[in-house]
Design a protein around this motif. Structure first.
Motif, PDB file in Angstrom:
ATOM      1  N   ARG A  41     -15.123   1.676 -14.313  1.00  0.00           N
ATOM      2  CA  ARG A  41     -13.663   1.776 -14.318  1.00  0.00           C
ATOM      3  C   ARG A  41     -13.233   2.391 -15.639  1.00  0.00           C
ATOM      4  NH1 ARG A  41     -10.704  -3.655 -12.770  1.00  0.00           N
ATOM      5  NH2 ARG A  41      -8.922  -2.273 -13.168  1.00  0.00           N
ATOM      6  N   PRO A  43     -10.051   3.375 -18.407  1.00  0.00           N
ATOM      7  CA  PRO A  43      -8.720   2.916 -18.828  1.00  0.00           C
ATOM      8  C   PRO A  43      -7.640   3.865 -18.333  1.00  0.00           C
ATOM      9  CG  PRO A  43      -9.925   3.829 -20.677  1.00  0.00           C
ATOM     10  CD  PRO A  43     -10.898   3.757 -19.545  1.00  0.00           C
ATOM     11  N   ASP A  44      -6.469   3.315 -18.007  1.00  0.00           N
ATOM     12  CA  ASP A  44      -5.378   4.133 -17.467  1.00  0.00           C
ATOM     13  C   ASP A  44      -4.923   5.191 -18.453  1.00  0.00           C
ATOM     14  OD1 ASP A  44      -5.384   2.780 -15.063  1.00  0.00           O
ATOM     15  OD2 ASP A  44      -3.899   1.303 -15.740  1.00  0.00           O
ATOM     16  N   ARG A  68     -15.385  -6.404 -11.193  1.00  0.00           N
ATOM     17  CA  ARG A  68     -14.166  -7.080 -10.745  1.00  0.00           C
ATOM     18  C   ARG A  68     -13.806  -8.279 -11.618  1.00  0.00           C
ATOM     19  NH1 ARG A  68     -15.690  -7.394  -4.290  1.00  0.00           N
ATOM     20  NH2 ARG A  68     -15.014  -5.287  -3.685  1.00  0.00           N
ATOM     21  N   PRO A  70     -12.128 -10.113 -14.302  1.00  0.00           N
ATOM     22  CA  PRO A  70     -11.007  -9.774 -15.188  1.00  0.00           C
ATOM     23  C   PRO A  70     -11.241 -10.175 -16.640  1.00  0.00           C
ATOM     24  CG  PRO A  70     -10.465 -11.670 -13.812  1.00  0.00           C
ATOM     25  CD  PRO A  70     -11.757 -11.129 -13.295  1.00  0.00           C
ATOM     26  N   ARG A  71     -12.037 -11.223 -16.888  1.00  0.00           N
ATOM     27  CA  ARG A  71     -12.282 -11.640 -18.271  1.00  0.00           C
ATOM     28  C   ARG A  71     -13.002 -10.557 -19.062  1.00  0.00           C
ATOM     29  NH1 ARG A  71     -14.221 -17.992 -18.339  1.00  0.00           N
ATOM     30  NH2 ARG A  71     -12.201 -18.874 -17.751  1.00  0.00           N
ATOM     31  N   THR A  73     -13.560  -6.971 -17.585  1.00  0.00           N
ATOM     32  CA  THR A  73     -13.094  -5.614 -17.298  1.00  0.00           C
ATOM     33  C   THR A  73     -11.641  -5.388 -17.682  1.00  0.00           C
ATOM     34  OG1 THR A  73     -14.679  -5.483 -15.478  1.00  0.00           O
ATOM     35  CG2 THR A  73     -12.890  -3.873 -15.494  1.00  0.00           C
ATOM     36  N   ASP A  74     -10.739  -6.242 -17.206  1.00  0.00           N
ATOM     37  CA  ASP A  74      -9.312  -6.000 -17.449  1.00  0.00           C
ATOM     38  C   ASP A  74      -8.996  -6.007 -18.943  1.00  0.00           C
ATOM     39  OD1 ASP A  74      -9.157  -5.955 -14.729  1.00  0.00           O
ATOM     40  OD2 ASP A  74      -7.902  -7.735 -14.508  1.00  0.00           O
ATOM     41  N   ALA A  75      -9.602  -6.946 -19.661  1.00  0.00           N
ATOM     42  CA  ALA A  75      -9.307  -7.043 -21.089  1.00  0.00           C
ATOM     43  C   ALA A  75      -9.835  -5.833 -21.849  1.00  0.00           C
ATOM     44  CB  ALA A  75      -9.909  -8.327 -21.654  1.00  0.00           C
ATOM     45  N   LEU A  77     -10.433  -2.790 -20.552  1.00  0.00           N
ATOM     46  CA  LEU A  77      -9.633  -1.628 -20.151  1.00  0.00           C
ATOM     47  C   LEU A  77      -8.330  -1.582 -20.941  1.00  0.00           C
ATOM     48  CD1 LEU A  77     -10.067  -1.724 -16.265  1.00  0.00           C
ATOM     49  CD2 LEU A  77     -11.049  -0.033 -17.817  1.00  0.00           C
ATOM     50  N   ALA A  78      -7.705  -2.749 -21.126  1.00  0.00           N
ATOM     51  CA  ALA A  78      -6.447  -2.802 -21.875  1.00  0.00           C
ATOM     52  C   ALA A  78      -6.637  -2.374 -23.325  1.00  0.00           C
ATOM     53  CB  ALA A  78      -5.868  -4.212 -21.819  1.00  0.00           C
TER      54      ALA A  78
END
Length: 278
Positions: A41, A43-44, A68, A70-71, A73-75, A77-78
């Motif tokens: 993935r 980052p946007d 998938r 979030p602990r 990947t999402d952090a 990516l942000a």
């Protein structure tokens, strides 16, 4: 006529490859390399060449579950990192399952070569910063990370294993200095800090504190005692700084068990940002 045919051929090639790369970058579709696969993935608001953390899943899981999480990947990516999640290899050759690192045990795959091929493929496909590809992992993914860091420390820019380290017998020595932040739960019962025997003592997890003896030797650290301490946040951190130039070594403990703790990704991102380019 020739120019028209050439233009049409180029357009057809682009049309045939671009959707595959786009789907692969969404995270749900696996990217294939010679000896396995991985998910990624981006980052946007990615920079022209974003850094990336390659993060290895634990036992019995797979790359899709990891991407998938979030602990992780999402952090990340942000914080502007791409996240790469390679697939381990099960006993039947299927994706997921485990990693071949156990001392003295049969190897299902040359994991160092596989992870390096994933690194190179992701850099080429997605324009990542080849000098800032970091390797981490959870549980036996953390163990795999530690063995790569020991055997081939220059494969990745730095290493961030979580809840997984060496198994017994511990390595006698490593190939060279490393940059490594190891995170572990104080109450981890699955991979205790001291390790534990499994399968009736046929295999034994290693001791994290003994692993740090190996890391200190690899980094040429002066003395045994850490030189920097921080207990002000959710992690109890100790670092060894009187070591070989360019190396970095730190242990971060948290009060939880066998998990990737809340706040780990931000701590790791902050630590990685302190490292000078290699």
């Amino acid at each position: 006529m020739c120019r028209t045919l050439l233009t049409g051929l180029l357009l057809s090639l682009v049309a045939g490859t671009a959707p595959a790369q786009q789907d692969c970058a969404r995270g749900e579709v696996a990217c294939r390399v010679a000896d396995g696969s991985y998910h990624v993935r981006l980052p946007d608001s990615a920079a022209a060449q974003p850094p990336a953390v390659m993060f290895l899943h634990g036992y019995g899981a797979d790359a899709l579950a990891m991407i998938r999480n979030p602990r992780v990947t999402d952090a990340l990516l942000a914080r502007g990192f791409a996240v790469i999640a390679p697939n381990g290899r099960g006993r039947d050759g299927a994706d997921g399952g485990g990693w071949s690192f156990m001392p003295g045990r049969p190897q299902r795959r040359d994991e160092a070569a596989f992870l390096q091929s994933v690194r190179d493929d992701a850099v080429a496909r997605f324009g990542l910063d080849s000098a800032r590809i970091f390797l981490g992992g959870y549980s036996i993914g953390g163990s795999m990370t530690s063995y790569i860091a020991c055997a081939a420390p220059d494969s990745f820019a730095a290493y961030v294993p979580v809840a997984g380290s060496f198994w017994r017998p511990h390595p006698d020595r490593c190939a060279g200095p490393v940059r490594l932040l190891h995170t572990h739960g104080w109450t981890d019962g699955t991979v205790p800090l001291e390790g534990r025997p499994l399968r009736g003592g046929q295999i034994m997890q290693g001791d994290v504190f003994a692993a740090f003896q190996v890391w200190r030797a690899a980094n040429g650290c002066d003395g045994l005692r850490a030189t920097r301490f921080d207990t002000s946040g959710p992690f109890w951190r100790r670092a060894w700084t009187d070591c070989a130039p360019g190396s970095a070594l730190e242990l971060a403990l948290h009060p939880g068990g066998h998990l990737v703790p809340d706040g780990w990704a931000d701590m790791a991102a902050d630590w990685l940002a302190t490292l000078p380019p290699r």
